[in-house]
Write a protein that holds these residues in place. Structure first.
Motif: not given
Lengths: 93, 244
Positions: B39-46, B67-70, B76-77, B83-84
């Motif tokens: 998780x927390x693969x991204x910073x802004x979750x875009x 898994x994703x993180x916060x 909200x994406x 999917x990506x």
């Protein structure tokens, strides 16, 4: 009854406790940073930032956001950039 | 029937560090049988950052489970990011499980982002305002799903993959006041009920790598700032541990 605001209002609002909280919140919520793990400490007119980020640009943004939210304080950016080293020895469980 | 599990979390990829991680993944197939991303693969979750993650971790010669993180929920994406990643061949767990053949062994991975609420005796309860009830219920429902997923797994080794922590052990170094936002004992309780070989999580950047649940399941905090290396590798269940 005086209509003047108490002298203490401004100074309470600017107590180091609240300034540090304001900076920490800005670092978490400002889209330039979105950093939740930066420690903010204020001693006198000095503000210290500690923690780790993933790149040099992010490190600079952390200081910029702190400066904007703590006018009049000298910001010391002690944040480090995480170095991604080679994977090390495996652990047997 | 040993399995070598590589894991890392909190890589927080973005345009400014695009392509920096990929070189560190070269040769991973010689070190590990699977790579887990906590998780927390991204910073802004875009979605744009989701594409960078997909490019960084796609087409490896080992299966990749994430898994994703916060942070990955911030814009909200999350559905688009999932999917990506899936389009790039990366498996994404959403409070469910999957089985990965690793040579002669079958590895079961259960998990999702998890959630928080605190640790036994010092935690939030489903009581009072609707907002508080919803906060704690979210964690409880996740823990229930993980419990069921573990129960149905017929495999040689079981690993739980989460963003949030199940124990306080791996939070040492974080301010104790924020522990309730870093994990929940409900996650540990669910896993201890069914047993697992390993629980991997991220999220606690200032924590430590090693811990254990009350039931004896090994916990590893693989947040990148904790590991300070591209990934950790854990060898499960070798008959001869020296061979790992």
């Amino acid at each position: 009854m005086s209509h003047e605001a108490p002298h203490s209002v401004a100074s309470h609002h600017d107590a180091p406790h609240y300034v540090a909280a304001r900076v920490q919140r800005a670092l978490a919520e400002d889209e330039r940073t979105y950093e939740l793990g930066i420690r903010v400490d204020i001693r006198g007119d000095q503000l210290f930032l500690r923690g780790q980020v993933e790149g040099a640009e992010r490190r600079a943004h952390v200081a910029a956001v702190a400066v904007e939210n703590a006018p009049g304080l000298t910001v010391h950016n002690e944040v480090t950039v995480v170095e991604v080293r080679e994977p090390g020895e495996e652990e047997t469980l | 029937m040993k399995v070598r599990v590589a894991a890392v979390g909190d890589v927080h990829l973005g345009e400014d560090i695009r392509g920096r991680y990929r070189p560190r993944l070269e040769g991973i197939e010689q070190r590990a049988d699977v790579l887990l991303l906590a998780g927390d693969l991204t910073r802004h979750g875009t979605p744009e950052e989701g594409r960078i993650v997909a490019e960084e971790f796609r087409d490896l010669r080992v299966p990749v489970v994430a898994v994703l993180g916060n942070h990955d929920y911030q814009s909200d994406a999350e559905d688009e990011i999932i999917a990506l990643l899936r389009d790039a061949g990366i498996h994404v767990l959403e409070d469910d499980s999957m089985v990965i053949p690793c040579g002669e062994a079958r590895l079961g991975v259960v998990g999702g982002k998890g959630f928080c609420g605190g640790f036994a005796g010092k935690c939030a309860s489903e009581f009072g305002e609707p907002e508080m009830k919803a906060f704690v219920r979210h964690t409880r429902e996740i823990a229930d799903l993980w419990h069921k997923a573990l129960k149905g797994l017929d495999v040689d080794h079981r690993v739980v993959l989460s963003h949030y922590s199940p124990v306080k052990d791996t939070l040492a170094g974080e301010p104790p006041e924020i522990y309730p936002f870093l994990g929940s004992y409900l996650l540990a309780e669910a896993v201890d009920a069914e047993g697992a070989d390993l629980f991997v999580h991220g999220h606690a950047h200032a924590g430590v790598e090693k811990g254990v649940t009350p039931g004896g399941v090994r916990v590893r905090n693989v947040a990148l700032p904790v590991l300070r290396r591209a990934y950790a590798v854990y060898c499960l269940g070798g008959e001869d541990p020296e061979s790992c």
